[in-house]
Design a protein around this motif. Sequence first.
Motif, mmCIF file in Angstrom:
data_model
loop_
_atom_site.group_PDB
_atom_site.id
_atom_site.type_symbol
_atom_site.label_atom_id
_atom_site.label_comp_id
_atom_site.label_asym_id
_atom_site.label_seq_id
_atom_site.Cartn_x
_atom_site.Cartn_y
_atom_site.Cartn_z
ATOM 1 N N ILE A 55 4.472 9.829 -0.917
ATOM 2 C CA ILE A 55 5.708 9.583 -0.165
ATOM 3 C C ILE A 55 6.870 9.842 -1.118
ATOM 4 C CG2 ILE A 55 7.113 7.802 0.982
ATOM 5 C CD1 ILE A 55 4.475 6.466 1.868
ATOM 6 N N SER A 56 7.896 10.550 -0.629
ATOM 7 C CA SER A 56 9.042 10.926 -1.466
ATOM 8 C C SER A 56 9.645 9.715 -2.179
ATOM 9 C CB SER A 56 10.105 11.591 -0.586
ATOM 10 O OG SER A 56 11.354 11.539 -1.226
ATOM 11 N N PRO A 57 9.935 9.858 -3.500
ATOM 12 C CA PRO A 57 10.499 8.725 -4.257
ATOM 13 C C PRO A 57 11.891 8.330 -3.761
ATOM 14 C CG PRO A 57 10.455 10.728 -5.609
ATOM 15 C CD PRO A 57 9.710 11.039 -4.347
ATOM 16 N N GLU A 58 12.541 9.200 -2.980
ATOM 17 C CA GLU A 58 13.885 8.867 -2.489
ATOM 18 C C GLU A 58 13.856 7.855 -1.347
ATOM 19 O OE1 GLU A 58 15.451 12.753 -1.600
ATOM 20 O OE2 GLU A 58 15.059 13.271 -3.709
ATOM 21 N N ILE A 59 12.686 7.702 -0.738
ATOM 22 C CA ILE A 59 12.605 6.768 0.396
ATOM 23 C C ILE A 59 12.428 5.351 -0.123
ATOM 24 C CG2 ILE A 59 11.232 6.087 2.415
ATOM 25 C CD1 ILE A 59 10.575 9.143 2.665
ATOM 26 N N LEU A 80 0.832 -1.207 0.000
ATOM 27 C CA LEU A 80 0.000 0.000 0.000
ATOM 28 C C LEU A 80 0.870 1.262 0.000
ATOM 29 C CD1 LEU A 80 -3.020 0.486 0.058
ATOM 30 C CD2 LEU A 80 -2.934 0.524 2.543
ATOM 31 N N ALA A 81 1.938 1.248 0.798
ATOM 32 C CA ALA A 81 2.826 2.412 0.873
ATOM 33 C C ALA A 81 3.523 2.637 -0.471
ATOM 34 C CB ALA A 81 3.851 2.222 1.984
ATOM 35 N N GLN A 82 3.890 1.549 -1.142
ATOM 36 C CA GLN A 82 4.541 1.691 -2.452
ATOM 37 C C GLN A 82 3.583 2.294 -3.475
ATOM 38 O OE1 GLN A 82 5.919 -2.348 -2.854
ATOM 39 N NE2 GLN A 82 7.951 -1.886 -2.017
ATOM 40 N N GLN A 83 2.302 1.911 -3.379
ATOM 41 C CA GLN A 83 1.294 2.508 -4.278
ATOM 42 C C GLN A 83 1.160 4.008 -4.016
ATOM 43 O OE1 GLN A 83 -2.165 0.176 -3.411
ATOM 44 N NE2 GLN A 83 -1.554 -1.514 -4.747
#
Length: 313
Positions: free
Chosen positions: A205-209, A195-198
């Motif tokens: 959520i920042s793509p760097e994380i 879910l967090a990746q979606q």
Amino acid sequence: MTVFFAVDIGGTSTKTALVDDQGTVLDKRSFKTWRHIPLADFSQGMVQALSEGMDAIGLQRRDIGGAGIGIAGFLDLNRGTVVEAINVGWANVPFIDLAQDALKMRVTIDNDANVAALGEAWMGAGRGARSVLCATVGTGIGSGIVIDGQLYRGVNGMAGEIGHLVVQRENGYLCNCGMHGCLETLASATAMVRLAQQVQQQGGISPEIMIDGAKTVMDLAQHGNPAAQQVVQEVAHWLGYGLSLVANTLNPDVIVIGGGVSSAGEAFLGPVRMAFLETALKRVSEAVEIRLAVLGNDAGVVGAGRMAAQRLG
Ligand SMILES: [Zn+2]
């Protein structure tokens, strides 16, 4: 006082302990395990841990009342076999016979979630309660039901498979069991990561994380990231809903939540309780307490010791 040898088999390490009939862990060890570990290597690790443990606390083989072993997988308790244990790669193994030959003592086995539930019900968060439902939320959702101090296993050991309650009948995610929309596809650590990746792809959520585990998501939420907070809430919400279905059936006095996801503590438990209240019967929710597990990694060996005492003592 009788002492039992307790074993909790995991995919990367196996924990062992010597546990007395009062629930005291007298000695604790572990040895490495891996996928497709040959049974001979596994037995050797177990025998060595037993003899080192006995030496450390000055016990002889005759002081040990038997061994209790928890295994993740499907077991056939009537035949004493491991039908399938994916994380160590065993299938159709006459496990009790092999373990009894190696350890030279009587052995009893059960599913790891059942054993952990027995541990929490006996010495942990469910201590003193008459009926305990213990859910371990990690990669999947395992659970065990303990009534009046005894595990309720069902006719062939499948009682308490709450991770496979189908709660999303339309467009559900494929589960390891082959069905779609099971509770563990929505309320486990795996679900939290997906879910967090979606949400990350949508820019929340920042793509760097690098989202490599549920802990990353829970840390983000704890540090005030609103998108991550939303994800934790949603996972907690599904868990609370699933637990309410089980609670309406069992009417337990305590529900214990353990596993990696529970390390977020009240931040996770709060929304679980809220969702639970929405769908549990009022008299059911008034009578139940939802608590975090307290034994952590020891739940498995404490429960395995208790199981040995109950079945072999
Ligand atoms: Zn399933």
